[in-house]
Design a protein around this motif. Structure first.
Motif, PDB file in Angstrom:
ATOM      1  N   PRO A 168     -25.858  67.198  10.517  1.00 16.02           N
ATOM      2  CA  PRO A 168     -25.137  68.405  10.402  1.00 16.02           C
ATOM      3  C   PRO A 168     -26.091  69.505  10.455  1.00 16.02           C
ATOM      4  O   PRO A 168     -27.259  69.707  10.070  1.00 16.02           O
ATOM      5  CB  PRO A 168     -24.465  68.430   9.060  1.00 16.02           C
ATOM      6  N   ALA A 169     -25.538  70.929  10.947  1.00 17.37           N
ATOM      7  CA  ALA A 169     -26.557  72.214  10.734  1.00 17.37           C
ATOM      8  C   ALA A 169     -26.540  72.670   9.390  1.00 17.37           C
ATOM      9  O   ALA A 169     -25.519  72.607   8.572  1.00 17.37           O
ATOM     10  CB  ALA A 169     -26.068  73.189  11.812  1.00 17.37           C
ATOM     11  N   PRO A 170     -27.706  73.051   9.047  1.00 20.11           N
ATOM     12  CA  PRO A 170     -27.577  73.660   7.586  1.00 20.11           C
ATOM     13  C   PRO A 170     -26.418  75.044   7.538  1.00 20.11           C
ATOM     14  O   PRO A 170     -26.409  75.633   8.441  1.00 20.11           O
ATOM     15  CB  PRO A 170     -28.945  74.268   7.677  1.00 20.11           C
ATOM     16  N   ALA A 171     -25.974  75.366   6.161  1.00 22.43           N
ATOM     17  CA  ALA A 171     -24.926  76.418   6.322  1.00 22.43           C
ATOM     18  C   ALA A 171     -25.617  77.706   7.023  1.00 22.43           C
ATOM     19  O   ALA A 171     -24.723  78.375   7.501  1.00 22.43           O
ATOM     20  CB  ALA A 171     -24.475  76.539   4.817  1.00 22.43           C
ATOM     21  N   GLU A 172     -26.650  78.068   6.641  1.00 19.13           N
ATOM     22  CA  GLU A 172     -27.201  79.193   7.379  1.00 19.13           C
ATOM     23  C   GLU A 172     -27.149  79.626   8.660  1.00 19.13           C
ATOM     24  O   GLU A 172     -27.000  80.689   9.256  1.00 19.13           O
ATOM     25  CB  GLU A 172     -28.659  79.869   6.675  1.00 19.13           C
ATOM     26  N   GLN A 173     -27.487  78.396   9.385  1.00 14.68           N
ATOM     27  CA  GLN A 173     -27.410  78.332  10.882  1.00 14.68           C
ATOM     28  C   GLN A 173     -25.965  78.309  11.199  1.00 14.68           C
ATOM     29  O   GLN A 173     -25.631  79.023  12.372  1.00 14.68           O
ATOM     30  CB  GLN A 173     -28.137  77.184  11.532  1.00 14.68           C
ATOM     31  N   VAL A 174     -25.008  77.629  10.543  1.00 12.42           N
ATOM     32  CA  VAL A 174     -23.506  77.437  11.065  1.00 12.42           C
ATOM     33  C   VAL A 174     -23.046  78.849  11.093  1.00 12.42           C
ATOM     34  O   VAL A 174     -22.514  79.663  11.604  1.00 12.42           O
ATOM     35  CB  VAL A 174     -22.841  76.669  10.027  1.00 12.42           C
ATOM     36  N   ALA A 175     -23.585  79.945   9.900  1.00  7.71           N
ATOM     37  CA  ALA A 175     -23.066  81.397   9.542  1.00  7.71           C
ATOM     38  C   ALA A 175     -23.755  82.215  11.015  1.00  7.71           C
ATOM     39  O   ALA A 175     -23.038  83.120  11.382  1.00  7.71           O
ATOM     40  CB  ALA A 175     -23.856  81.869   8.556  1.00  7.71           C
ATOM     41  N   LEU A 176     -24.761  81.674  11.542  1.00  8.53           N
ATOM     42  CA  LEU A 176     -25.349  82.332  12.685  1.00  8.53           C
ATOM     43  C   LEU A 176     -24.569  81.935  14.103  1.00  8.53           C
ATOM     44  O   LEU A 176     -25.175  82.203  14.986  1.00  8.53           O
ATOM     45  CB  LEU A 176     -26.830  82.183  12.772  1.00  8.53           C
TER      46      LEU A 176
END
Length: 163
Positions: free
Chosen positions: A43-51
């Motif tokens: 999984p990608a970290p939440a901050e990267q998903v937000a981007l």
């Protein structure tokens, strides 16, 4: 031919992946498989998903530094069928889960090119045995039923290797 269990990932072949003979080096092949495995299951970290980073549909319950669960490679096997030269169009790494254990899973791979979408002439066949472990003490951690259900969608027959 790929079925719904298989995941096909486009992975670039870099100039630095080549050996003195112009072929993808065996150590670089391990990296190509790793890149595909990470794209498929981590999984990608939440901050990267937000981007805009995509979350894999088959995400494992692991994370980076500080996560309670991590993974270790218990074994890796690669059989080379033919030499892979540099390709500007990269390779397609077809992968699936061939065995889903209590705390481990086997990931099988075929390394293909876009001109062979049926996978009739793979460059390599491989298997990685991945074990889920407690990040603090390294003991195996059983896969939860919800995770097993998500992963089982990507389960298919294991590869057959040469003797």
């Amino acid at each position: 031919m790929a079925d719904m269990a298989h995941l096909d990932l486009d992975i670039p072949v870099r100039w630095t992946d080549l050996d003195a003979y112009g072929h993808v080096n065996n150590a670089a092949m391990v990296r190509l498989l790793e890149e595909a495995r990470i794209a498929a299951f981590w999984p990608a970290p939440a901050e990267q998903v937000a981007l805009g980073a995509q979350q894999p549909e088959a995400a494992l319950p692991v994370g980076g530094v500080g996560a309670p669960v991590s993974t270790v490679i218990a074994s890796q096997r690669i059989e080379y069928a033919r030499s892979l030269d540099h390709r500007r169009d990269g390779v397609v790494v077809r992968l699936w889960i061939s065995r889903l254990g209590g705390a481990s899973l086997d990931i099988d791979y075929l390394v293909l090119t876009k001109d062979d979408p049926e996978g009739r002439h793979p460059y390599a066949r491989a298997r990685t045995v991945l074990v889920m472990v407690d990040a603090d003490n390294g003991t195996p951690v059983r896969l939860e039923e919800e995770v097993r259900g998500r992963l089982s969608v990507h389960q298919a027959q294991p590869l057959t290797f040469r003797g």
